[in-house]
Design an enzyme around this catalytic site. Sequence first.
Site, mmCIF file in Angstrom:
data_model
loop_
_atom_site.group_PDB
_atom_site.id
_atom_site.type_symbol
_atom_site.label_atom_id
_atom_site.label_comp_id
_atom_site.label_asym_id
_atom_site.label_seq_id
_atom_site.Cartn_x
_atom_site.Cartn_y
_atom_site.Cartn_z
ATOM 1 N N GLY A 157 0.807 -1.219 0.000
ATOM 2 C CA GLY A 157 0.000 0.000 0.000
ATOM 3 C C GLY A 157 0.837 1.264 0.000
ATOM 4 O O GLY A 157 1.986 1.271 -0.470
ATOM 5 N N THR A 185 -4.642 -1.163 9.124
ATOM 6 C CA THR A 185 -5.132 -1.349 10.496
ATOM 7 C C THR A 185 -6.241 -0.322 10.756
ATOM 8 O O THR A 185 -6.087 0.581 11.575
ATOM 9 C CB THR A 185 -3.983 -1.137 11.515
ATOM 10 O OG1 THR A 185 -3.338 0.122 11.233
ATOM 11 C CG2 THR A 185 -2.972 -2.231 11.464
ATOM 12 N N GLU A 207 6.180 3.881 10.844
ATOM 13 C CA GLU A 207 6.542 4.751 9.714
ATOM 14 C C GLU A 207 5.977 6.150 9.940
ATOM 15 O O GLU A 207 4.819 6.303 10.281
ATOM 16 C CB GLU A 207 5.985 4.138 8.424
ATOM 17 C CG GLU A 207 6.395 4.909 7.192
ATOM 18 C CD GLU A 207 7.879 5.195 7.180
ATOM 19 O OE1 GLU A 207 8.691 4.252 7.212
ATOM 20 O OE2 GLU A 207 8.249 6.389 7.157
ATOM 21 N N LYS A 251 4.282 6.141 18.034
ATOM 22 C CA LYS A 251 3.639 6.383 16.730
ATOM 23 C C LYS A 251 2.240 6.986 16.927
ATOM 24 O O LYS A 251 1.889 7.990 16.300
ATOM 25 C CB LYS A 251 3.557 5.066 15.945
ATOM 26 C CG LYS A 251 2.778 5.167 14.659
ATOM 27 C CD LYS A 251 3.396 6.118 13.655
ATOM 28 C CE LYS A 251 2.422 6.490 12.566
ATOM 29 N NZ LYS A 251 2.903 7.460 11.627
ATOM 30 N N SER A 304 -7.371 24.967 8.270
ATOM 31 C CA SER A 304 -7.928 24.290 7.094
ATOM 32 C C SER A 304 -9.389 23.934 7.334
ATOM 33 O O SER A 304 -9.938 24.165 8.407
ATOM 34 C CB SER A 304 -7.133 23.010 6.813
ATOM 35 O OG SER A 304 -7.339 22.086 7.862
ATOM 36 N N CYS A 311 -4.986 8.225 8.643
ATOM 37 C CA CYS A 311 -4.408 7.866 9.942
ATOM 38 C C CYS A 311 -4.754 8.754 11.129
ATOM 39 O O CYS A 311 -4.942 8.235 12.226
ATOM 40 C CB CYS A 311 -2.905 7.752 9.803
ATOM 41 S SG CYS A 311 -2.474 6.357 8.758
ATOM 42 N N ARG A 348 -8.754 26.404 2.294
ATOM 43 C CA ARG A 348 -7.319 26.164 2.505
ATOM 44 C C ARG A 348 -6.509 27.456 2.519
ATOM 45 O O ARG A 348 -5.294 27.409 2.661
ATOM 46 C CB ARG A 348 -6.786 25.259 1.388
ATOM 47 C CG ARG A 348 -7.407 23.881 1.384
ATOM 48 C CD ARG A 348 -6.923 23.081 2.582
ATOM 49 N NE ARG A 348 -7.363 21.697 2.489
ATOM 50 C CZ ARG A 348 -6.786 20.712 3.161
ATOM 51 N NH1 ARG A 348 -5.764 20.951 3.955
ATOM 52 N NH2 ARG A 348 -7.243 19.495 3.073
#
Length: 465
Positions: free
Chosen positions: A12, A93, A162, A221, A270, A277, A443
């Site tokens: 992915g 996940t 990551e 993380k 924004s 995530c 934005r």
Amino acid sequence: MKIKKICCIGAGYVGGPTMAVIAKKCPEIQVTVVDLNKERIAAWNDTDVNNIPVYEPGLGDIVAEARGRNLFFSTQVDEAIQEADMVFISVNTPTKTYGEGKGQAADLKWIELCARQIARVSTTDKIIVEKSTLPVRTASTLKDILSHTGNNINFQILSNPEFLAEGTAVEDLLSPDRVLIGGDPSPKGQAAVEALVEIYSTWVPTERILTTNLWSSELSKLTANAFLAQRVSSINAISEICEVTEADVNEVSRAIGSDSRVGPKFLKASVGFGGSCFQKDILNLVYIARTYGLNEVANYWEQVIIMNDHQKRRFAKKVISSLYNTVSGKKIAFLGWAFKKDTNDTRESAAIYVADHLLNENAELSVFDPKVTAQQVYTDLDYLGTRESTKNASLVTVTKDPYETCKGSHAVAVLTEWDEFNSYDWQKIYDNMLKPAYVFDGRDILETEKLKAIGFRVYTIGKTQ
Ligand code: NAD
Ligand code: UGA
């Protein structure tokens, strides 16, 4: 322990780019990325690198360099696991959509399936690397599953979360702020940590490779994403105050960001953060805290999500109230659908929720995004399950031309900060719109004064009109 063969389960947004960079930097290591999704693997193997399934600036060149040399994409999962000394687990996940923890906990179904598959097919010792973002203490589950193979194979579990961001994945991977590796304190655990440190130190300065215990790494993380999202929600909360006080949120960001203790990054107001995530990881953190009975901690972090939902909703409401409290039958043009610029990823994009809100009011939407397909836009809306897909199809059009998208509309809403939006011929857009013509800049990327001079009525997030 010198690693010769790596297998990565999951091709992915993380598995593909991460392994491409390892393969580029370590030509002596054979890297095989496997996935159950045949179409995805076929796309990674497409002879034209413009067709690889993840759009990231610079990624095509890296794949072209390493693919077929020491980088392989395959659906032969068992074989790749069997051959490897090191197996990265980089599967999805997502937030659970059923049962206990529905809507909050991470769904670890795919992680567990990977562990069981590794346990089933392995015939040699392996280092298993958690690359996916996981709840703290997941490594103990993996360890438990892997210790019941009955064939005396030694598995060491590492956590190596990551931190890449989409749109800058290649840059982030080539020059990361830090690489985090968590491992078991035992000698075998530390040898495994060293083996992974050796791979990264091929191109990452050793002082940027942090080693910790497993649990600190897993929790760091979730914490990193929670802190980043919290900054966005914090500045978005301030943006609403700015809109009623004539303060300018950009000026406030600059003023507070100049304090070195606060720092300038991640203070851009924004229409709300998106991406696969932030929300899922905070919800996961909230769930973990609640599971341990830490209700104040859970409530604290949950507020970041509540604020984000509010920001998306209030943007949609602003459009409706400006257009005389009804958007029924009115064409509203969306510029941008991806959750941020320079990516084709739309997961949890603010645009989806703003669109949903406007569609509830029977608005007609016309969407343009430089990298998102029409099919993806419809899939995203249908996935919400708010209305029949035939209704979505009749109320929403997706075009490949921004001028066509804006033509005949009452309002243009900017949902993604693609650079090209600013370079459009806004006079031409204005000429082809209904009057009064509105721009809602979620934005703050357009030149407000220029637009006002043309005749637009402009709303910009974080500014008093
Ligand atoms: P993704 O959905 O793009 O990719 C996951 C892939 O895993 C899919 O292609 C799926 O088919 C495959 N898969 C699932 N189960 C499998 C199995 N048993 N065997 C083989 N393949 C299997 O997800 P992603 O965005 O790459 O995220 C992966 C993980 O990395 C998640 O935990 C995410 O939180 C984390 N993460 C993502 C990002 C990001 O920017 N997307 C950044 C950092 C961390
Ligand atoms: C984020 C983190 O930045 C990565 O470190 C992490 O690895 C990744 O999540 C992950 O775990 O998936 P990503 O979601 O790809 O990366 O993109 P970000 O740049 O963090 O942006 C997330 C969202 O916040 C976007 O919708 C973006 O537009 C929004 N954002 C970001 C703001 O609204 N304002 C800002 O100042 C920054």
